[in-house]
Design a protein around this motif. Structure first.
Motif, PDB file in Angstrom:
ATOM      1  N   ILE A   1       4.282  24.454  58.948  1.00 60.08           N
ATOM      2  CA  ILE A   1       4.826  24.024  57.655  1.00 60.08           C
ATOM      3  C   ILE A   1       5.449  25.210  56.926  1.00 60.08           C
ATOM      4  O   ILE A   1       6.560  25.122  56.387  1.00 60.08           O
ATOM      5  CB  ILE A   1       3.737  23.358  56.802  1.00 60.08           C
ATOM      6  N   VAL A   2       4.744  26.345  56.911  1.00 62.33           N
ATOM      7  CA  VAL A   2       5.258  27.536  56.242  1.00 62.33           C
ATOM      8  C   VAL A   2       6.547  28.003  56.921  1.00 62.33           C
ATOM      9  O   VAL A   2       7.494  28.421  56.257  1.00 62.33           O
ATOM     10  CB  VAL A   2       4.191  28.651  56.218  1.00 62.33           C
TER      11      VAL A   2
ATOM     12  N   TRP B   1       8.914  26.283  58.408  1.00 63.77           N
ATOM     13  CA  TRP B   1      10.071  25.488  57.990  1.00 63.77           C
ATOM     14  C   TRP B   1      10.465  25.767  56.548  1.00 63.77           C
ATOM     15  O   TRP B   1      11.651  25.814  56.214  1.00 63.77           O
ATOM     16  CB  TRP B   1       9.808  23.992  58.201  1.00 63.77           C
ATOM     17  N   VAL B   2       9.502  25.959  55.672  1.00 62.95           N
ATOM     18  CA  VAL B   2       9.821  26.269  54.277  1.00 62.95           C
ATOM     19  C   VAL B   2      10.541  27.616  54.194  1.00 62.95           C
ATOM     20  O   VAL B   2      11.557  27.751  53.501  1.00 62.95           O
ATOM     21  CB  VAL B   2       8.533  26.272  53.417  1.00 62.95           C
TER      22      VAL B   2
END
Length: 90
Positions: free
Chosen positions: A12-13, A15-16
């Protein structure tokens, strides 16, 4: 924290951070006066995606390590995060 949780956080991190890193150093074809026929003038001339993927991976690893540290040290607990209220229908 289990390895699956750590990998999910990293994913998730990553992609952010990727979406934060993508615009760095981009010049459009119109800005560099090198518009290829049949392409949009706003398209980048050299997107440098490999460099951005490497930078994203390193930054995401650092951010994930920081989040893991905060979670394991007790600074941030799951109970501290805002959660939706339970309804009486549950």
């Amino acid at each position: 924290m289990q390895i699956g949780s750590i990998l999910a956080i990293y994913f998730i991190v990553w992609w952010v951070v990727l979406f934060a890193v993508l615009p760095f150093g981009v010049k459009s074809q119109a800005e560099s006066n090198a518009v290829e026929p049949g392409t949009d003038p706003g398209a980048p001339t050299r997107p440098l995606l490999l460099r951005k993927a490497i930078a994203t991976s390193i930054l995401a690893a650092l951010v994930t390590a920081g989040l893991i540290y905060l979670a394991r040290s007790g600074v941030v607990r799951l109970e501290d995060l805002p959660m939706p209220f339970k309804t009486d229908m549950d």
